[in-house]
Motif scaffolding. Structure first.
Motif, PDB file in Angstrom:
ATOM      1  N   MET A 361       0.843  -1.186   0.000  1.00 20.74           N
ATOM      2  CA  MET A 361       0.000   0.000   0.000  1.00 20.74           C
ATOM      3  C   MET A 361       0.881   1.240   0.000  1.00 20.74           C
ATOM      4  O   MET A 361       2.042   1.194   0.427  1.00 20.74           O
ATOM      5  CB  MET A 361      -0.980  -0.006   1.181  1.00 20.74           C
ATOM      6  N   ALA A 362       0.353   2.332  -0.517  1.00 19.84           N
ATOM      7  CA  ALA A 362       1.104   3.577  -0.605  1.00 19.84           C
ATOM      8  C   ALA A 362       0.165   4.746  -0.399  1.00 19.84           C
ATOM      9  O   ALA A 362      -0.978   4.718  -0.861  1.00 19.84           O
ATOM     10  CB  ALA A 362       1.805   3.691  -1.957  1.00 19.84           C
ATOM     11  N   ALA A 363       0.641   5.775   0.301  1.00 15.80           N
ATOM     12  CA  ALA A 363      -0.132   6.996   0.467  1.00 15.80           C
ATOM     13  C   ALA A 363      -0.210   7.733  -0.862  1.00 15.80           C
ATOM     14  O   ALA A 363       0.653   7.584  -1.729  1.00 15.80           O
ATOM     15  CB  ALA A 363       0.497   7.875   1.538  1.00 15.80           C
ATOM     16  N   THR A 371       3.469   0.571   7.209  1.00 13.27           N
ATOM     17  CA  THR A 371       4.161  -0.492   7.936  1.00 13.27           C
ATOM     18  C   THR A 371       3.344  -1.767   7.792  1.00 13.27           C
ATOM     19  O   THR A 371       2.121  -1.718   7.587  1.00 13.27           O
ATOM     20  CB  THR A 371       4.324  -0.141   9.424  1.00 13.27           C
ATOM     21  N   TYR A 372       4.023  -2.916   7.910  1.00 13.62           N
ATOM     22  CA  TYR A 372       3.379  -4.210   7.687  1.00 13.62           C
ATOM     23  C   TYR A 372       3.682  -5.160   8.843  1.00 13.62           C
ATOM     24  O   TYR A 372       4.814  -5.192   9.352  1.00 13.62           O
ATOM     25  CB  TYR A 372       3.870  -4.835   6.384  1.00 13.62           C
ATOM     26  N   ALA A 373       2.686  -5.939   9.229  1.00 12.71           N
ATOM     27  CA  ALA A 373       2.874  -6.962  10.260  1.00 12.71           C
ATOM     28  C   ALA A 373       1.699  -7.926  10.210  1.00 12.71           C
ATOM     29  O   ALA A 373       0.542  -7.500  10.089  1.00 12.71           O
ATOM     30  CB  ALA A 373       2.978  -6.331  11.653  1.00 12.71           C
ATOM     31  N   ASP A 374       1.986  -9.217  10.283  1.00  9.70           N
ATOM     32  CA  ASP A 374       0.960 -10.253  10.438  1.00  9.70           C
ATOM     33  C   ASP A 374      -0.143 -10.175   9.377  1.00  9.70           C
ATOM     34  O   ASP A 374      -1.340 -10.279   9.676  1.00  9.70           O
ATOM     35  CB  ASP A 374       0.332 -10.174  11.830  1.00  9.70           C
ATOM     36  N   GLY A 375       0.271  -9.993   8.136  1.00  7.01           N
ATOM     37  CA  GLY A 375      -0.699  -9.982   7.052  1.00  7.01           C
ATOM     38  C   GLY A 375      -1.499  -8.700   6.935  1.00  7.01           C
ATOM     39  O   GLY A 375      -2.494  -8.662   6.193  1.00  7.01           O
ATOM     40  N   THR A 403       5.043 -11.907   5.730  1.00  3.75           N
ATOM     41  CA  THR A 403       5.008 -10.447   5.825  1.00  3.75           C
ATOM     42  C   THR A 403       6.390  -9.935   6.174  1.00  3.75           C
ATOM     43  O   THR A 403       7.041 -10.469   7.081  1.00  3.75           O
ATOM     44  CB  THR A 403       4.007  -9.987   6.906  1.00  3.75           C
ATOM     45  N   ASP A 404       6.856  -8.912   5.451  1.00  7.01           N
ATOM     46  CA  ASP A 404       8.123  -8.270   5.796  1.00  7.01           C
ATOM     47  C   ASP A 404       7.938  -6.762   5.746  1.00  7.01           C
ATOM     48  O   ASP A 404       6.814  -6.270   5.623  1.00  7.01           O
ATOM     49  CB  ASP A 404       9.249  -8.730   4.862  1.00  7.01           C
ATOM     50  N   ASP A 405       9.023  -6.021   5.855  1.00  8.40           N
ATOM     51  CA  ASP A 405       8.943  -4.561   5.907  1.00  8.40           C
ATOM     52  C   ASP A 405       8.452  -3.941   4.605  1.00  8.40           C
ATOM     53  O   ASP A 405       8.073  -2.769   4.575  1.00  8.40           O
ATOM     54  CB  ASP A 405      10.316  -3.960   6.251  1.00  8.40           C
ATOM     55  N   GLU A 406       8.490  -4.717   3.519  1.00  8.77           N
ATOM     56  CA  GLU A 406       8.128  -4.182   2.209  1.00  8.77           C
ATOM     57  C   GLU A 406       6.723  -4.574   1.754  1.00  8.77           C
ATOM     58  O   GLU A 406       6.243  -4.062   0.748  1.00  8.77           O
ATOM     59  CB  GLU A 406       9.138  -4.654   1.157  1.00  8.77           C
ATOM     60  N   GLY A 407       6.048  -5.484   2.470  1.00  5.76           N
ATOM     61  CA  GLY A 407       4.714  -5.870   2.038  1.00  5.76           C
ATOM     62  C   GLY A 407       4.323  -7.251   2.503  1.00  5.76           C
ATOM     63  O   GLY A 407       4.953  -7.839   3.400  1.00  5.76           O
ATOM     64  N   ILE A 408       3.279  -7.796   1.877  1.00  2.00           N
ATOM     65  CA  ILE A 408       2.699  -9.084   2.247  1.00  2.00           C
ATOM     66  C   ILE A 408       2.690  -9.975   1.014  1.00  2.00           C
ATOM     67  O   ILE A 408       2.140  -9.603  -0.023  1.00  2.00           O
ATOM     68  CB  ILE A 408       1.256  -8.899   2.772  1.00  2.00           C
TER      69      ILE A 408
END
Length: 710
Positions: A361-363, A371-375, A403-408
């Motif tokens: 996702m992007a603004a 930020t990304y975490a747990d799907g 999930t990592d810092d760049e996406g899901i």
């Protein structure tokens, strides 16, 4: 235009031209990623140099020029940067450099020749190039490339109208044709989309359907004014009345661009036109589903065949369908559910384990880093007045999810559901125009979680039932019509008088207007703006604001006659709240020399703020009051009339005090402006006269009702 855009009753609003400057708080974007620079020798990272305006990459062409084509993985398209950010050379995998040439190159569109094109060379560019962050972010954050030794216009620029095969010349800074990004060929397509082949046999299940046989990402654009883009001409809008999205139908990268009606920069102040303080309607952002299946590509043997994308107006459902070379059928469905208050995307395939995507996702025009975490992914922030929060959750069936810092990333799934929610802390009735700011993030999180706990089937059934209780109230059918031609072809052929096909477009147009009314005017007590609730343009025309000199009124002309009275209420409640509860409109009346009543000017934001443009246009209060009266005439709701009559009365008091005695013994509206006609100021403008007369007549009716206790 190629697609039917926005409200059919607000089409003229979309034709306004002129780009307003944006506020500093709203226009900032996250910095683009810096490419790797190597000092010398072999190795380093090779990139596509992609221009964001046309999604094409710098390529060595057969006429010994650097031109822009879709990335195909060729070594001549892959460039490394040798040197430093302030002084570097472009060198591709074939060892060629890029230099500024004095040998002109012909334009691909028949326009003026490019006097200083970039060309490949065996020698380095004298003085080298440097990178600077691009000020223009209309198409996203990126870089400008500057030729250090060139005088005058020295910023690398896409030459001519964006297309295929553009040469590269030079222009001054801060132009959207300058902006480039550096992408790795193994992670970015280097083209707008995979190759698609449209269906030759498709017919929509429901007659009231907009449908196309190519993605919005690759559809050929008409040339035109500001804002004409794949989004404006081809993306398909969905909305729950307040939170909405536009669907592009890309195979390689499925973009769901979203908006929320109250995501406004600005304040309740009176500001210079488009200046700091007034603000604008912001582009919230996008979520992207990048295809990782390996089934599709840029060549015919890997094309997505039988391609169709559609918007079913009967069920308020977006859909994209296509097949792989192996015969696997892929379907993507989209809804904006009012009961769930979320946008939901549903991905399926005819064979298990065939769904693989990377979700990010992007603004949009606001400054926020996800930020990304747990799907799940989320971003949030604050503008001058309101705070905002957006969240998505990915729910796969089968396969694996990481999930990592760049996406899901989801690999080998049978089915995937994506739930997207977003909102702000705006409150139309608070003196600060905000409420429950501290609870916003949890509110959005709970909303997304509640929807994610349901199945797609349950969410869809709930959505359709809710939508159809409004849409099905009115039927309009023209005899002999069949929806057997793509919507863009219906539009293209309309003026040639194609009989039933022309009537089919008119029938769709009527249904589409009602669809958009339902999709953009439920929920918060704020009216649909110049673009309903949909906007992906950072420098949007007229700030995508609430224009009181006909545009917001046009948005609501079909509400009562086509049995959508409830959709009128966000506008009516907005009028009542601003006239009776908030101080700004009374303040603007005093600014015009009136001690009683209220008014607003031509350009308005959702906080009661106005710009300084045409502040002598004050007849909007009378025009607004006719909407308050019209709703009563259709509903005969006496309790409603008791509530809104004080706003009507105070508007008429404004005019009773303001009218001036003319030389012929009649009273006239002084110093008014007739929109689109002029002059700048004139007594007795017909537009103002007719509106204030209607207002006074309406108030006399209400007075009569009260006196006779009718």
């Amino acid at each position: 235009m190629k697609r039917i855009t926005l409200f059919f009753i607000a089409l003229f609003a979309c034709l306004f031209v002129g780009v307003q400057s944006t506020s500093a708080a709203a226009s900032k974007k996250a910095a683009p990623k810096t490419p790797e620079f190597v000092t010398s020798g072999d190795g380093g990272t090779y990139y596509y140099v992609k221009f964001l305006r046309n999604e094409k990459v710098m390529s060595v062409s057969s006429d010994n020029c650097i031109r822009l084509y879709a990335g195909s993985g060729e070594s001549s398209q892959q460039w490394r940067l040798v040197g430093s950010q302030d002084n570097f050379q472009f060198q591709n995998k074939e060892g060629k450099y890029i230099v500024v040439s004095s040998q002109s190159a012909a334009a691909t569109d028949g326009g003026a020749a490019n006097p200083n094109p970039l060309r490949p060379s065996t020698s380095e560019q004298p003085g080298g190039f440097k990178l600077q962050v691009a000020p223009d972010t209309q198409n996203g954050a990126g870089w400008e490339i500057v030729a250090n030794s060139k005088s005058g216009n020295n910023v690398v620029n896409l030459w001519g109208d964006p297309g295929d095969g553009n040469s590269i010349g030079f222009w001054k800074t801060n132009d959207q044709n300058n902006v480039v990004v550096f992408v790795k060929p193994d992670t970015d397509l280097g083209a707008a989309d995979y190759k698609t082949v449209g269906s030759m046999t498709f017919k929509p299940e429901n007659k009231l359907t907009l449908w196309y046989t190519e993605p919005a990402t690759t559809a050929k654009l008409y040339s035109g004014g500001q804002g004409y883009s794949n989004w404006m001409e081809y993306a398909l809008p969905i909305g729950d009345g307040q939170f909405g999205a536009c669907l592009f139908g890309g195979v390689y990268r499925d973009e769901i661009q979203f908006n929320e009606k109250t995501l406004w920069s600005g304040t309740p102040a009176r500001s210079s036109q488009g200046g700091k303080g007034y603000g604008k309607y912001e582009n919230f952002g996008s979520i992207y589903a990048k295809d990782l299946s390996g089934e599709f590509g840029l060549t015919t043997d890997k094309s997505a065949s039988d391609y169709v994308r559609l918007l079913d107006l009967t069920t308020a459902t977006g859909k994209t369908m296509f097949k792989s070379a192996a015969g696997v059928e892929y379907t993507r469905e989209y809804i904006a559910s009012n009961p769930a208050r979320v946008v939901v995307a549903h991905y399926t395939a005819s064979k298990g384990g065939k769904l693989s995507f990377r979700f990010t996702m992007a603004a949009g025009s606001i400054t926020a880093d996800p930020t990304y975490a747990d799907g799940e992914g989320t971003f949030s922030g604050k503008l001058e007045t309101i705070s905002y929060n957006a969240r998505m959750k990915v729910i796969p069936t089968g396969g694996t999810m990481t999930t990592d810092d760049e996406g899901i990333e989801v690999i080998g799934a049978d089915e995937i559901m994506v739930v997207l929610g977003g909102g702000t802390d705006f409150d139309a009735y608070e003196s600060t125009y905000t409420k429950n700011t501290s609870a916003l993030a949890q509110t959005i999180s709970d909303r997304v979680a509640a929807a994610a706990a349901k199945s797609w089937a349950d969410l869809y059934a709930e959505h359709v039932a809710d939508y159809q209780r409004f849409f099905n109230r009115c039927e309009f059918d023209l005899a002999g019509t069949k929806n057997e031609m793509t919507t863009n072809r219906l539009i293209d052929s309309y003026n040639s008088g194609r009989g039933a096909d022309a009537l089919m477009l008119e029938q769709l147009y009527f249904a589409y207007g009602r669809y958009l009314e339902i999709s953009s005017s439920r929920g918060v007590d704020s009216p649909s703006n110049l673009q309903g609730i949909w906007n992906n343009i950072n420098g949007v025309a007229w700030n995508s604001d609430i224009h009181s000199n006909i545009n917001v009124q046009m948005n609501y002309w079909p509400a009562e006659p086509t049995n959508l009275s409830e959709m009128h209420m966000p506008f009516l409640n907005y009028i009542w709240a601003m006239a009776e509860k908030q101080p700004q409109w009374k303040q603007w009346a005093k600014l015009q020399g009136q001690d009683r009543g209220w008014t607003c000017f031509t350009e308005n934001n959702i906080f009661g703020g106005v710009s300084a443009f045409k502040n002598n246009y004050v007849i909007a209060n009378a025009w607004y009051a006719t909407h308050l009266w019209q709703h009563y005439r259709y509903t005969l709701d006496r309790e409603y009339l008791k509530r809104v009559f004080p706003a009507m009365l105070s508007a008429s008091q404004f005019w009773m005090d303001r009218l001036k005695l003319a030389s012929d013994g009649t009273y006239e509206c002084p110093n008014e402006w007739s929109p689109e006609h002029g002059p700048e100021s004139e007594n007795g403008v017909a537009h103002a006269e007719s509106q204030q007369n209607l207002l006074l007549i309406e108030c006399q009716y209400v007075k009569f009702f009260k006196e006779c206790n009718c």
